[in-house]
Enzyme design. Structure first.
Site, short mmCIF file in Angstrom:
data_model
loop_
_atom_site.label_atom_id
_atom_site.label_comp_id
_atom_site.label_asym_id
_atom_site.label_seq_id
_atom_site.Cartn_x
_atom_site.Cartn_y
_atom_site.Cartn_z
N ARG A 64 98.58 113.49 -3.05
CA ARG A 64 97.49 112.53 -3.23
C ARG A 64 97.89 111.12 -2.79
NH1 ARG A 64 93.37 114.75 -6.19
NH2 ARG A 64 93.94 116.65 -7.32
N ASP A 135 86.00 118.72 -3.12
CA ASP A 135 86.50 118.72 -4.49
C ASP A 135 87.61 119.76 -4.66
OD1 ASP A 135 86.58 117.94 -7.16
OD2 ASP A 135 85.10 119.42 -7.78
N LEU A 170 80.93 114.68 -3.29
CA LEU A 170 81.71 114.14 -2.18
C LEU A 170 82.43 115.26 -1.43
CD1 LEU A 170 83.31 111.02 -3.89
CD2 LEU A 170 81.37 111.05 -2.31
N CYS A 189 79.02 96.69 -10.10
CA CYS A 189 78.79 96.91 -11.54
C CYS A 189 78.64 95.59 -12.29
CB CYS A 189 79.95 97.70 -12.14
SG CYS A 189 79.94 99.45 -11.69
N CYS A 195 78.05 102.17 -19.62
CA CYS A 195 78.72 103.47 -19.65
C CYS A 195 79.85 103.47 -20.69
CB CYS A 195 79.25 103.84 -18.27
SG CYS A 195 80.41 102.66 -17.53
N CYS A 215 87.59 113.10 -23.45
CA CYS A 215 86.37 113.29 -22.66
C CYS A 215 85.71 114.64 -22.96
CB CYS A 215 86.71 113.19 -21.17
SG CYS A 215 85.29 113.41 -20.07
N CYS A 243 79.36 116.65 -19.21
CA CYS A 243 78.68 115.60 -19.98
C CYS A 243 78.17 114.56 -18.98
CB CYS A 243 79.65 114.96 -20.97
SG CYS A 243 78.95 113.57 -21.89
N ASP A 244 76.90 114.17 -19.14
CA ASP A 244 76.28 113.20 -18.22
C ASP A 244 75.99 111.85 -18.87
OD1 ASP A 244 76.27 114.94 -16.08
OD2 ASP A 244 74.19 115.59 -16.37
N CYS A 250 73.53 104.62 -16.73
CA CYS A 250 73.84 103.70 -15.63
C CYS A 250 72.56 103.14 -15.01
CB CYS A 250 74.66 104.42 -14.57
SG CYS A 250 75.04 103.40 -13.11
#
EC number: 1.17.99.6
Length: 315
Positions: A64, A135, A170, A189, A195, A215, A243-244, A250
């Site tokens: 990464r 992903d 993505l 933002c 959020c 989370c 979870c949204d 937002c």
């Protein structure tokens, strides 16, 4: 022999393949993927040092930090986004389970990979080498997407676009083509912290930093333990798959969401308001039938049962 291909031609082809947003980064133009005064590599290292990845060991893959270790001959990244939003609403009932919007329809990996393969084949016919990911690869895709101008990383750590909010998937094409870079996107933002304030488990421990140990999405999808921590279970409010909450509150999502034109992302009827009691007793046969073409296959039958029972016991 490689044909001359312009960035504009690549973008036109990507649009024709069904992608909604396209940006390009010539990796020679970028010394660091910056966010504020820190590079993406520094922020990832900090996140890992804090143990915020929980059991997601793949996040520490050293590749990464070095794109050339993924594809040695890479010269450009084609960053792509697909809108998956549908306007269906969940019923706020204590007996109903909640599934994250991204998983309501067909598995996005399958839908997007078909488009990626068409784009990659076109590049290869022009003589260019390519490697595609959705992903699935050791790539800091959100940081590259911001660098490519698709949007900016919000304080909830999701990429936000002006066109679709953060309801996007993505994908990337790495290629040995020399392409012209797009300008990176600036953050928008501002002083908003909705959020952060809305997260019931305080998983967003600081702007842009999510602690997976707290989370709900992590615990319902990635946590393989037999039980969900009580402090998380008490705050799940029906969530059994993702979870949204941070996306729902937002302002960019509330103002700019657009219904997707991709039919495969329309919800399967059993995914929008399923019964907690039914999921608590989910059989392997029902799991296989309902989630055969779904990203939810990552959540095994026993995990669905565990998640549903945690809601029933602590809700």
């Amino acid at each position: 022999m490689m044909a001359e291909i312009s960035a504009l031609q690549v973008k036109e082809k990507a649009l024709a393949c069904g992608f909604h947003k396209i940006g390009i980064v010539n990796v020679q133009d970028v010394s660091t993927l910056a966010q504020g005064n820190e590079s993406a590599a520094q922020r990832l290292a900090y996140w890992l040092d804090q143990g915020y990845q929980a059991s997601m060991e793949w996040m520490s893959d050293s590749r990464r930090q070095c794109l050339e270790s993924v594809m040695p001959e890479v010269k450009s990244i084609i960053s792509l986004a697909v809108n998956y939003y549908t306007p269906h609403e969940r019923e706020e009932r204590r007996d109903r389970a909640k599934i994250s919007r991204y998983a309501w329809g067909r598995d996005y990996h399958k839908v997007i990979m078909k488009r990626l393969k068409v784009l990659a084949q076109w590049l290869e016919e022009k003589g260019a080498a390519s490697r595609v990911y959705v992903d699935t690869g050791p790539i800091q895709e959100k940081a590259w997407a911001q660098q490519a101008g698709l949007g900016w990383i919000g304080k909830h750590s999701n990429l936000i676009t002006r066109d679709y909010g953060s309801w996007i998937f993505l994908a990337e094409v790495l290629t040995d083509l020399e392409l012209k870079s797009d300008p990176p996107h600036l953050p928008h933002c501002g002083t908003c912290t909705r959020c952060i304030e809305a997260c019931p488990t305080q998983a967003i421990v600081e702007p842009y930093v999510v602690n997976a140990n707290r989370c709900i999405a992590y615990h319902t999808i990635e946590n393989r333990s037999s039980e969900i921590p009580v402090e998380v279970a008490r705050q799940m409010d029906g969530w059994v798959a993702g979870c949204d909450i941070c996306q729902d509150v937002c302002p960019w999502n509330q103002r700019f969401s657009q219904t997707t034109d991709i039919e495969e992302f329309q919800p399967y009827p059993w995914n929008v308001n399923p019964s907690l009691a039914d999921l608590a007793e989910l059989s392997r046969e029902d799991w296989d039938r309902k989630f055969r073409a779904s990203a939810l296959r990552r959540i095994k039958p026993g995990m669905f049962q565990r998640n549903a029972r945690a809601n029933l016991e602590h809700g």
